[in-house]
Design a protein around this motif. Structure first.
Motif, PDB file in Angstrom:
ATOM      1  N   SER A 190       0.392  -1.325   0.181  1.00 34.77           N
ATOM      2  CA  SER A 190      -0.022   0.109  -0.045  1.00 34.77           C
ATOM      3  C   SER A 190       0.535   1.280   0.329  1.00 34.77           C
ATOM      4  N   VAL A 231       1.927   1.924  -3.821  1.00 38.01           N
ATOM      5  CA  VAL A 231       1.457   2.562  -4.046  1.00 38.01           C
ATOM      6  C   VAL A 231       0.661   4.130  -3.873  1.00 38.01           C
ATOM      7  N   ASN A 236       2.026   8.077  -5.611  1.00 40.65           N
ATOM      8  CA  ASN A 236       0.556   8.336  -6.412  1.00 40.65           C
ATOM      9  C   ASN A 236       1.437  10.219  -5.334  1.00 40.65           C
ATOM     10  N   TYR A 252      -5.070   1.349  -4.239  1.00 45.68           N
ATOM     11  CA  TYR A 252      -4.971   1.736  -5.823  1.00 45.68           C
ATOM     12  C   TYR A 252      -6.347   2.956  -5.780  1.00 45.68           C
ATOM     13  N   LYS A 292      -7.753   7.261  -5.940  1.00 46.93           N
ATOM     14  CA  LYS A 292      -8.406   8.116  -7.068  1.00 46.93           C
ATOM     15  C   LYS A 292      -9.283   8.236  -6.970  1.00 46.93           C
TER      16      LYS A 292
END
Length: 258
Positions: A60, A63, A67, A225, A229
């Motif tokens: 995690s 990820v 970003n 993920y 977003k």
């Protein structure tokens, strides 16, 4: 065996969702579920939960790093503090009674669930320090010590406490706080799990460890993920609802089993 598999699947999936969404410790969900449904002793259940947290938190964090939602520099200060105190807390955890700690764990899960549902939009308006980098570093170490001991001894709440410290005390933006939280939680989980396996005995629960770790990892990757977003308010509410539902089922099970 089917029931055993389904419990591990549910526990791992819910734990991974909490980790990926909001940086929660997987042990928050896994430990009370293993206690309530599989009769796993408190100490071993916490160890399995923390072990399941290692890869899930690490992936995690990767990820979130992709970003640009993680602060590695300041996060390392907390890692050093929690490394020592998680080991200390893990040692004292073996002397805590199974049933009382099981109830405590379940109510903590539900408390966090209601908190996310009622207060889903965690902002930095209450940040105590906005300027001094020196005092932020000192607070990072102090808070890291407290979080490490609590997570090692109780096996729950480390991720939520970390998120609170990073946002409300140190003034991090929410997604950066979650990313940094899972980064630090990787080391908390690894240290705590190692200590639990040294002081405890999980030989009877190897299958539960493997299944929970696998399902937690898969779930954490998926939800981290989407968390990057989506709007934080939606991810927090979803995590809160999950914790409330699981907590209610676990309470019902523990009451029925006496």
């Amino acid at each position: 065996m089917v029931t055993y598999f389904l419990i591990c699947l549910l526990a791992g999936s819910a734990a991974g969702a909490g980790t990926g969404f909001a940086g929660l410790s997987a042990a928050t969900v896994i430990a009370p579920m293993l206690i309530a449904f599989l009769g796993c002793p408190w100490y071993e259940a916490v160890g399995i939960g923390l072990a399941s947290d290692v890869l899930a938190s690490a992936c995690s964090a990767y990820v979130y790093k992709k970003n640009d939602n993680i602060d590695l520099k300041n996060g390392l200060l907390m890692v050093i503090a929690v490394f020592v105190m998680t080991t200390v807390g893990s040692y004292f955890s073996q002397y805590m009674p199974d049933m009382e700690m099981g109830w405590f764990s379940v109510f903590m899960a539900m408390f966090m669930g209601f908190r996310f549902v009622i207060f889903p939009n965690q902002e930095t308006h209450l940040a105590i320090l906005d300027g001094s980098d020196k005092y932020k570093k000192i607070l990072s170490v102090i808070c890291g010590c407290g979080i490490g001991f609590y997570c090692g001894s109780m096996g729950v709440g480390g991720g939520l406490m970390m998120l609170f410290v990073l946002t409300f005390v140190l003034g991090y933006e929410l997604k950066t706080a979650v990313g940094t939280s899972v980064f630090v939680m990787t080391f908390i989980a690894a240290t705590g799990a190692g200590a639990h396996f040294v002081f405890g005995d999980i030989s009877a629960y190897i299958l539960a460890l493997v299944l929970c770790a696998l399902f937690t990892l898969i779930s954490a990757l998926i939800f981290s993920y989407f968390a990057n977003k989506m709007e934080p308010v939606h991810t927090n509410r979803a995590t809160g609802i999950t914790l409330i539902v699981l907590g209610a089922f676990m309470i019902a099970k523990m009451i029925a089993s006496g």
